[in-house]
Write an enzyme that holds these catalytic residues in place. Structure first.
Site, short mmCIF file in Angstrom:
data_model
loop_
_atom_site.label_atom_id
_atom_site.label_comp_id
_atom_site.label_asym_id
_atom_site.label_seq_id
_atom_site.Cartn_x
_atom_site.Cartn_y
_atom_site.Cartn_z
N ARG A 13 0.91 -1.33 -0.01
CA ARG A 13 0.23 -0.07 0.11
C ARG A 13 0.91 1.44 -0.08
NH1 ARG A 13 -4.07 -0.06 -2.31
NH2 ARG A 13 -4.86 1.72 -1.26
N ILE A 14 1.65 1.20 1.01
CA ILE A 14 2.63 2.54 0.92
C ILE A 14 3.72 2.69 -0.29
CG2 ILE A 14 4.06 4.04 2.41
CD1 ILE A 14 1.36 3.98 3.25
N ASP A 35 10.22 -6.32 -5.07
CA ASP A 35 9.14 -6.95 -4.22
C ASP A 35 9.00 -8.40 -4.99
OD1 ASP A 35 6.49 -5.71 -2.97
OD2 ASP A 35 6.20 -7.51 -3.96
N SER A 121 9.47 4.05 5.93
CA SER A 121 8.10 4.43 6.04
C SER A 121 7.11 3.63 7.22
CB SER A 121 7.53 4.08 4.61
OG SER A 121 7.16 2.95 4.59
N CYS A 155 1.61 6.80 10.32
CA CYS A 155 0.45 7.85 9.94
C CYS A 155 -0.22 8.72 11.07
CB CYS A 155 -0.57 7.15 8.96
SG CYS A 155 -1.28 5.80 9.85
N THR A 214 -1.22 0.85 20.37
CA THR A 214 -0.56 1.77 19.49
C THR A 214 0.89 2.43 20.24
OG1 THR A 214 -0.45 3.46 17.71
CG2 THR A 214 -2.19 3.63 19.52
N GLY A 215 1.70 2.48 19.35
CA GLY A 215 2.94 3.29 20.14
C GLY A 215 2.84 4.66 19.57
N ARG A 237 -9.41 -0.32 15.48
CA ARG A 237 -9.67 -0.45 14.36
C ARG A 237 -11.09 -0.58 13.85
NH1 ARG A 237 -4.93 -2.18 11.82
NH2 ARG A 237 -3.11 -1.33 12.81
N ASN A 319 -4.88 8.01 6.28
CA ASN A 319 -3.72 7.33 6.65
C ASN A 319 -2.86 6.80 5.55
OD1 ASN A 319 -6.52 5.62 7.17
ND2 ASN A 319 -5.07 4.14 6.66
#
Length: 343
Positions: A13-14, A35, A121, A155, A214-215, A237, A319
């Site tokens: 995705r990113i 990839d 990322s 994000c 989450t951090g 989520r 996001n």
């Protein structure tokens, strides 16, 4: 400015959205993609996106790469980043977007392969050795002589940090709790299944609101050290494909009002944080922010005030797309500073 030559490791995705965000920028040239998926499938996924729509460029697959508007980008399939042909391809920077090589040791394999710098990322697992840089917050701390590997955090940290900065700079932020209501991501299963570390995270993504850790809030201290120990948070989520929202409940050191907080956010969105922090006072919902390039969009109509030192603010973020645009912005900021230092 000479064109920045960029390689992408991990075309998920990113990775794909970073390419979409930068493909028409005259200062960037994408020189390689790594990839494990074949080029024809990668080209298809780049061209057709269920969330962000069809890419307006001409996309064609070759046996050994992808052609975008006549520009050929070689594709390779190598598991060990140290064996990638970045040197041969002339990659200045590599976007590490597999999610696998987020510490110094892993990311440095790209340097062994000939890349000059690496942008992770994702949040780094090695914050003492890898500097976290966020555009609009602390990107000016980039040191070309030292920072060969940097992290663009998550994000959510990109959304929260500008908001926290404005609050702290104007009113003093003494403590805060963040909740992100986060769109589902590729790590979540479509139906219930096992999940070693997080059993709730193994439940069907489209069927549930799932509490998660989450951090992102604690990571704000990596870019705003003055907030160390003052923020923490959690996530829900939710079954939407894109766009998330941060809810920050906090205390201020200085007595103020919600009206003054909104005014400070609006001023920052039009000044020092223009293009990074957005501002809206309209009756908006999540899909209204799909495709928004800001890191964070302050929603003036959604926040509340309990007293002169206790508030809740709300900020939206795409996001996927907002974050990918920040990766591109960060690379351009870094190469500009690097080239100035070389003069």
């Amino acid at each position: 400015m000479a064109k920045l030559k960029v390689g992408i490791n991990g075309f998920g995705r990113i990775g794909r959205l970073v390419l979409r965000a930068g493909i028409n920028n005259p200062n960037i040239e994408f020189v390689g993609i790594n990839d494990l998926v074949p080029p024809d499938n990668l080209a298809y996924l780049l061209k057709y996106d269920s969330t962000h729509g069809k890419l307006r460029s001409q996309v064609e697959a070759k046996d050994d790469g992808i052609v975008i508007d006549g520009h050929f980008i070689p594709c390779v399939s190598v598991r060990n980043p140290a064996e990638l042909p970045w040197g041969k391809l002339g990659a200045d920077y590599v976007v590490e977007s597999t999610g696998l090589f987020t510490d110094s040791e892993g990311a440095s394999k790209h340097l062994q392969a000939g890349a000059k710098r690496v942008i992770i990322s994702a949040p780094t697992k090695d914050p003492d050795r890898v500097r976290t840089l966020l555009v609009g917050v602390n990107h000016d701390l980039f040191d070309p002589s030292k920072d060969v590997i940097v992290s663009n955090a998550s994000c959510t940290t990109n959304c929260l940090a500008p908001i926290a900065k404005v609050i702290n700079d104007n009113f003093g932020l003494t403590e805060g709790l963040m909740t992100t209501v986060h769109a589902m991501t590729a790590t979540q299963p479509t139906v219930d299944g096992p999940s070693k570390k997080d059993w709730r995270g193994g439940r069907g993504a489209a069927q549930n609101i799932i509490p998660s850790s989450t951090g992102a809030a604690k990571a704000v201290a990596l870019v705003l050290p003055e907030l160390k120990g003052k923020l923490t948070g959690m996530a829900f989520r939710v079954p939407t494909p894109d766009v998330s929202v941060v809810d920050l409940t906090f205390k201020t050191a200085k007595a103020t009002s919600y009206k003054e907080i909104c005014a400070a956010m609006k001023q920052a969105s039009e000044g020092s944080l223009a293009g990074i922090l957005g501002y809206t006072d309209e009756e908006v919902v999540s899909t209204d922010f799909q495709g928004d390039t800001h890191s964070s969009i302050f929603d003036a109509g959604a926040g509340i005030e309990l007293n002169s030192n206790f508030f809740k603010v709300v900020a939206w973020y795409d996001n996927e797309w907002g974050y990918s645009n920040r990766v591109v912005d960060l690379m351009l900021s870094m190469i500009q500073k690097e080239q100035l230092a070389a003069v």
